[in-house]
Motif scaffolding. Structure first.
Motif, PDB file in Angstrom:
ATOM      1  N   SER A   1      32.249  27.546  65.883  1.00 53.05           N
ATOM      2  CA  SER A   1      33.215  27.867  64.838  1.00 53.05           C
ATOM      3  C   SER A   1      32.983  26.972  63.637  1.00 53.05           C
ATOM      4  O   SER A   1      32.322  25.935  63.723  1.00 53.05           O
ATOM      5  N   ASP A   2      33.554  27.388  62.515  1.00 54.87           N
ATOM      6  CA  ASP A   2      33.487  26.584  61.296  1.00 54.87           C
ATOM      7  C   ASP A   2      34.510  27.143  60.317  1.00 54.87           C
ATOM      8  O   ASP A   2      34.978  28.286  60.462  1.00 54.87           O
ATOM      9  N   ARG A   3      34.861  26.335  59.315  1.00 55.01           N
ATOM     10  CA  ARG A   3      35.756  26.791  58.254  1.00 55.01           C
ATOM     11  C   ARG A   3      35.374  26.079  56.972  1.00 55.01           C
ATOM     12  O   ARG A   3      34.890  24.947  56.992  1.00 55.01           O
ATOM     13  N   PHE A   4      35.586  26.743  55.855  1.00 57.62           N
ATOM     14  CA  PHE A   4      35.205  26.184  54.562  1.00 57.62           C
ATOM     15  C   PHE A   4      36.006  26.898  53.481  1.00 57.62           C
ATOM     16  O   PHE A   4      36.523  27.992  53.688  1.00 57.62           O
ATOM     17  N   LEU A   5      36.121  26.277  52.310  1.00 62.06           N
ATOM     18  CA  LEU A   5      36.889  26.827  51.207  1.00 62.06           C
ATOM     19  C   LEU A   5      35.990  27.660  50.293  1.00 62.06           C
ATOM     20  O   LEU A   5      34.838  27.300  50.036  1.00 62.06           O
ATOM     21  N   VAL A   6      36.543  28.782  49.800  1.00 63.76           N
ATOM     22  CA  VAL A   6      35.795  29.655  48.893  1.00 63.76           C
ATOM     23  C   VAL A   6      36.693  30.077  47.741  1.00 63.76           C
ATOM     24  O   VAL A   6      37.915  30.146  47.881  1.00 63.76           O
ATOM     25  N   ASP A   7      36.071  30.345  46.603  1.00 63.56           N
ATOM     26  CA  ASP A   7      36.730  30.966  45.464  1.00 63.56           C
ATOM     27  C   ASP A   7      36.209  32.393  45.356  1.00 63.56           C
ATOM     28  O   ASP A   7      34.986  32.613  45.283  1.00 63.56           O
ATOM     29  N   ILE A   8      37.110  33.345  45.348  1.00 67.86           N
ATOM     30  CA  ILE A   8      36.745  34.766  45.401  1.00 67.86           C
ATOM     31  C   ILE A   8      37.035  35.397  44.051  1.00 67.86           C
ATOM     32  O   ILE A   8      38.165  35.333  43.547  1.00 67.86           O
ATOM     33  N   GLY A   9      36.025  36.015  43.445  1.00 66.35           N
ATOM     34  CA  GLY A   9      36.197  36.647  42.156  1.00 66.35           C
ATOM     35  C   GLY A   9      36.891  37.996  42.273  1.00 66.35           C
ATOM     36  O   GLY A   9      36.902  38.630  43.334  1.00 66.35           O
ATOM     37  N   GLU A  10      37.484  38.452  41.164  1.00 71.49           N
ATOM     38  CA  GLU A  10      38.124  39.766  41.156  1.00 71.49           C
ATOM     39  C   GLU A  10      37.069  40.857  41.233  1.00 71.49           C
ATOM     40  O   GLU A  10      35.951  40.715  40.721  1.00 71.49           O
ATOM     41  N   ASN A  11      37.415  41.969  41.912  1.00 70.72           N
ATOM     42  CA  ASN A  11      36.519  43.128  42.029  1.00 70.72           C
ATOM     43  C   ASN A  11      35.085  42.679  42.296  1.00 70.72           C
ATOM     44  O   ASN A  11      34.164  42.975  41.532  1.00 70.72           O
ATOM     45  N   SER A  12      34.896  41.986  43.412  1.00 69.40           N
ATOM     46  CA  SER A  12      33.615  41.338  43.668  1.00 69.40           C
ATOM     47  C   SER A  12      33.129  41.574  45.089  1.00 69.40           C
ATOM     48  O   SER A  12      33.889  41.990  45.973  1.00 69.40           O
ATOM     49  N   SER A  13      31.851  41.279  45.290  1.00 69.86           N
ATOM     50  CA  SER A  13      31.245  41.245  46.626  1.00 69.86           C
ATOM     51  C   SER A  13      30.218  40.126  46.614  1.00 69.86           C
ATOM     52  O   SER A  13      29.302  40.134  45.784  1.00 69.86           O
ATOM     53  N   ALA A  14      30.375  39.166  47.502  1.00 66.14           N
ATOM     54  CA  ALA A  14      29.492  38.006  47.458  1.00 66.14           C
ATOM     55  C   ALA A  14      29.320  37.398  48.843  1.00 66.14           C
ATOM     56  O   ALA A  14      30.240  37.411  49.665  1.00 66.14           O
ATOM     57  N   GLU A  15      28.116  36.834  49.074  1.00 60.48           N
ATOM     58  CA  GLU A  15      27.843  36.083  50.295  1.00 60.48           C
ATOM     59  C   GLU A  15      28.143  34.619  50.030  1.00 60.48           C
ATOM     60  O   GLU A  15      27.776  34.062  48.988  1.00 60.48           O
ATOM     61  N   PHE A  16      28.819  33.958  50.994  1.00 66.35           N
ATOM     62  CA  PHE A  16      29.211  32.561  50.827  1.00 66.35           C
ATOM     63  C   PHE A  16      28.452  31.603  51.743  1.00 66.35           C
ATOM     64  O   PHE A  16      28.318  30.426  51.412  1.00 66.35           O
TER      65      PHE A  16
END
Length: 808
Positions: free
Chosen positions: A716-731
């Motif tokens: 397992s793991d956890r991390f913080l992300v910032d998600i853009g509007e109307n977006s698709s992205a690999e983190f």
């Protein structure tokens, strides 16, 4: 009044809710929907020869003992209710009911008109009859109509009797012709009735309401509303078609208002009406408009629209409806060259591009029109919204839908893509046919165009699918239909789906426009999902197929008990691709799961959900390069063992929850290369987020867990992300060495939480510990066995149950 008089009034429907009348003191409407109709069979030509069309209305007249009928409805449902045929959806009963389509069917309805219609101009309106009919009123032939999609009307002012005796004195008589049987002759004017999930039984009937309306001197026939959005403001343009009944020119005034319940926006315009057809235009500019949005982008607001025509202070006619203000435009998909795509496929609503999380609407709730209702429409459409579907595609095997359907979609904020009824045929190209089709298309567009939920019109379904289509004039017909459609609405139009087939490219379409992702299903076993879907690189995927069995409780409602298990021929008759379902079970589970009925049914539903999850998430991660995908289907119009995720009886399949999860507007998604891994093999996967909302999210906690077959967390793991509007992205990419034994499985769970610890979204996947290459070999053998059965027993359903075939 004596008891006899009272009983006669009740028998004749007086005092009963036989139909509805509306009286807004301007336009009077009488709706003839209900069970006060009668119907009977006639040999072709018999009814006219015997003068049935001339029948007066009598207390115990010629039609007194005819079958009771319901309008709107269909012939088969009326006959089933009358006990003349067995339930056509049970077993193989549709085949036993095909005799019905060889006869004329005569319908009658008797009525008095309300006093409010006196001294008015009266119109008889048929909102839809499938397929062709002749109409008489009080022994006078009003005319003939052909085509199920378009409405038609007759001015009957001089034919209506206003005396209102105890026995109603006005009588409508309708002769329904036997339905046509060669689809080439009526494509575009009636929907298909043959294919891999239909039996060849041809539906027909008075499938939409019949109404009488009364106005004064004029009648507004139709209107068009178009909205141009600029920021928060909207310019709303109207075109109103209006008929004048007086010989002299009428100098009138029209008032149009849009009200949001607190504020009204109104315009008035002078109109000069000649006898016959007229048109006037108007515009309302709405500041700080309450726009109509798809439900996940905003409020699906509907204004109260009122259009009234006055002669001085006297109102002559009035239309009251709901109106949504929205503008639909299209833009090019990024990432494709001009040689790959020249058509825009990204839908833009009120200036905002969006992704279609779509599903094919597999027909009305029932193939038999008389079994449909507003309640059924609302149930299925509300559940579509609950499953996070934001768009429904009515594809070319089915008719453009009823007003109830579009009204509910307007209210719920569900977008609709409507194909005209052209599918998988070579169509006629003579001018007489083209003229009739264009008239039907125009009628269809006019009936539906003002619904804000309507975002796309399309000509054909799989009409560029064979060499015969290349050599035909199908493309020219689709282009002609496009010209008609564009002249009547600003909603976008496209020729057909798909465009980028081998045949479509030969006809000049580009190679990356659109594709149907169906081969994984039909070639089940030959290729695994992870090797198929990622290689389909197109702007949009309007159809993506997977299937399953309904629940056992539903199967028992339409499969005879002696055919439930082991399977009898009614499975194949109800469109079960048994070998395909078996092969997909193997792909997902490593087992065909055919040891019991319950195991097989559950497995097919999970397999369907697994395919949808993998494929739909893949295309969502590809946005904005890919602008939409539609699973095939959300519902089907009779109880079949195939594509739907909520079955004919309203029961949820397990696949419904898979779709609901992978269509979340905010979605944590895992990208992976295959579903089977050996012990100690490296499992690499990417952690993505797809966000269809126009709201950025900061400081979101992204977590994953890998659980072994016993449910214990092994990584397992956890991390913080910032998600853009109307977006698709690999983190993030993750590598994990697989733990476990051959034959076991492991799960991966994903979640997104906000700073308060609230879950925003989650997801889950199941993968197998197994030899991928060996599984492919075994699946390929199942595929070969499937084709061997087809070669031996033919393409029909006998191949699934050869022990039932009499070969002596």
């Amino acid at each position: 009044m004596d008891i006899v008089d009272i009983s006669r009034r009740l028998e004749d429907g007086e005092g009963c809710a036989q139909n509805s009348s509306s009286n807004n003191e301007i336009r009077i409407e009488k709706d003839f929907s209900g069970y006060q109709w009668f119907m009977e069979r006639m040999r072709v030509g018999q009814g006219v020869a015997e003068g049935i069309h001339l029948l007066p209305n009598e207390l115990s007249g010629n039609d007194f003992s005819w079958n009771i009928a319901h309008v709107p409805g269909d012939v088969y449902t009326d006959l089933y209710n009358a006990g003349e045929i067995d339930d056509p959806i049970f077993g193989r009963n549709m085949g036993r009911a095909k005799w019905v389509q060889d006869y004329e069917w005569w319908y009658t309805y008797s009525f008095n008109v309300p006093e409010q219609m006196d001294d008015k101009d009266i119109t008889l309106i048929f909102e839809g009859v499938d397929y062709s009919c002749d109409v008489w009123l009080n022994s006078t032939h009003l005319g003939r109509h052909e085509g199920m999609m378009s409405s038609f009307k007759f001015t009957v002012t001089d034919l209506i009797h206003h005396n209102r005796p105890l026995v109603p004195e006005n009588k409508i008589i309708i002769k329904l012709d036997p339905p046509p049987k060669n689809q080439k002759n009526f494509a575009g004017m009636k929907h298909n009735f043959a294919g891999d999930y239909l039996t060849g039984l041809i539906p027909f009937g008075i499938w939409k309401p019949v109404k009488l309306i009364a106005t004064k001197n004029v009648r507004m026939d139709n209107y068009r509303i178009e909205t141009q959005v600029s920021g928060n403001d909207a310019a709303v343009n109207f075109e109103v078609d209006i008929t004048g009944f007086k010989k002299a020119t009428q100098n009138l005034m029209a008032r149009i208002s849009l009200s949001d319940g607190e504020k009204s926006h109104t315009c008035e315009t002078a109109v000069h009406i000649e006898q016959g057809s007229n048109q006037f235009t108007a515009q309302i500019n709405v500041k700080d408009a309450k726009l109509w949005w798809p439900y996940d982008l905003g409020d699906s607001f509907l204004y109260d629209l009122d259009i009234t025509v006055f002669d001085g202070d006297l109102p002559l006619d009035n239309i009251k409806e709901k109106a949504g203000l929205r503008e639909v435009t299209m833009q090019m998909n990024p990432g494709f060259t001009n040689d790959e795509s020249e058509l825009p496929w990204t839908f833009v609503i009120n200036g905002k591009p969006l992704f279609l999380r779509a599903a094919c609407w597999g027909g009305q709730p029932s193939f038999f029109y008389g079994r449909n209702s507003d309640e059924k429409y609302r149930f299925y459409l509300e559940n579509a919204k609950t499953s996070n579907i934001n768009s429904l595609r009515i594809f070319g095997w089915h008719p453009a839908e009823t007003q109830d359907f579009y009204h509910i979609c307007d209210e719920l904020g569900i977008m609709v893509w409507t194909n005209f009824s052209f599918a998988t045929q070579v169509f006629r190209d003579d001018q007489a046919y083209i003229d009739k089709v264009c008239e039907e298309i125009a009628g269809t567009v006019k009936n539906i165009r003002n619904h804000p939920s309507t975002i796309m019109w399309m000509g054909g379904e799989e009409v560029y699918y064979s060499e015969a289509h290349v050599e035909s004039n199908n493309k020219k017909l689709m282009e002609t239909i496009g010209k008609v459609t564009r002249s009547l609405t600003n909603v976008p139009y496209a020729d057909a789906s798909p465009l980028s087939t081998t045949e479509g490219v030969k006809l000049g379409y580009k190679t990356k426009e659109s594709a149907h992702a169906n081969s994984h299903y039909y070639a089940a076993g030959a290729i695994f999902m992870e090797d198929y879907y990622p290689h389909l690189d197109f702007c949009i995927i309007p159809e993506l197929t997977a299937a399953s069995s309904p629940n056992v409780s539903s199967l028992k409602k339409f499969i005879p008990e002696n055919e439930l298990w082991p399977m009898g021929p009614s499975w194949g008759y109800h469109a079960a691709d048994v070998h395909v379902l078996r092969n997909l079970n193997y792909e997902v589970f490593g087992d065909t799961c055919m040891d019991s009925l319950e195991h097989f049914v559950d497995a097919t539903q999970i397999a369907q959900g697994t395919v949808f999850q993998f494929a739909l998430e893949h295309y969502r991660r590809c946005k904005p390069r890919v602008s939409g995908v539609a699973l095939c289907h959300y519902i089907t119009n009779w109880p079949i063992i195939k594509w739907d995720i909520i079955d004919y009886y309203g029961e949820y399949k397990k696949s419904y929850e898979y779709v609901k999860r992978c269509y979340q507007p905010l979605l944590p998604s895992m990208k992976y290369a295959k579903r089977r891994y050996l012990p100690s093999e490296n499992f690499e996967f990417g952690l993505w987020v797809v966000n269809d909302h126009y709201a950025a999210l900061r400081g979101v906690l992204y977590s994953y867990e890998i659980l072994n077959q016993d449910g214990h967390i092994v990584s397992s793991d956890r991390f913080l992300v910032d998600i853009g509007e109307n977006s698709s992205a690999e983190f993030k990419k993750i590598n994990w060495v697989v733990e476990g034994k051959i034959g076991e499985s492991f799960n991966v769970r994903l979640s997104l939480k906000n700073a308060s610890g609230d879950i925003l979204s989650n997801n889950e996947y199941r993968l197998l510990i197994a030899d991928q290459e060996k599984a492919k070999e075994e699946a390929m053998q199942l595929y070969l066995n499937m084709h061997a059965a087809k070669d031996k027993y033919g393409r029909g359903y006998y191949r699934y149950t050869p022990n039932w075939i009499d070969i002596t």
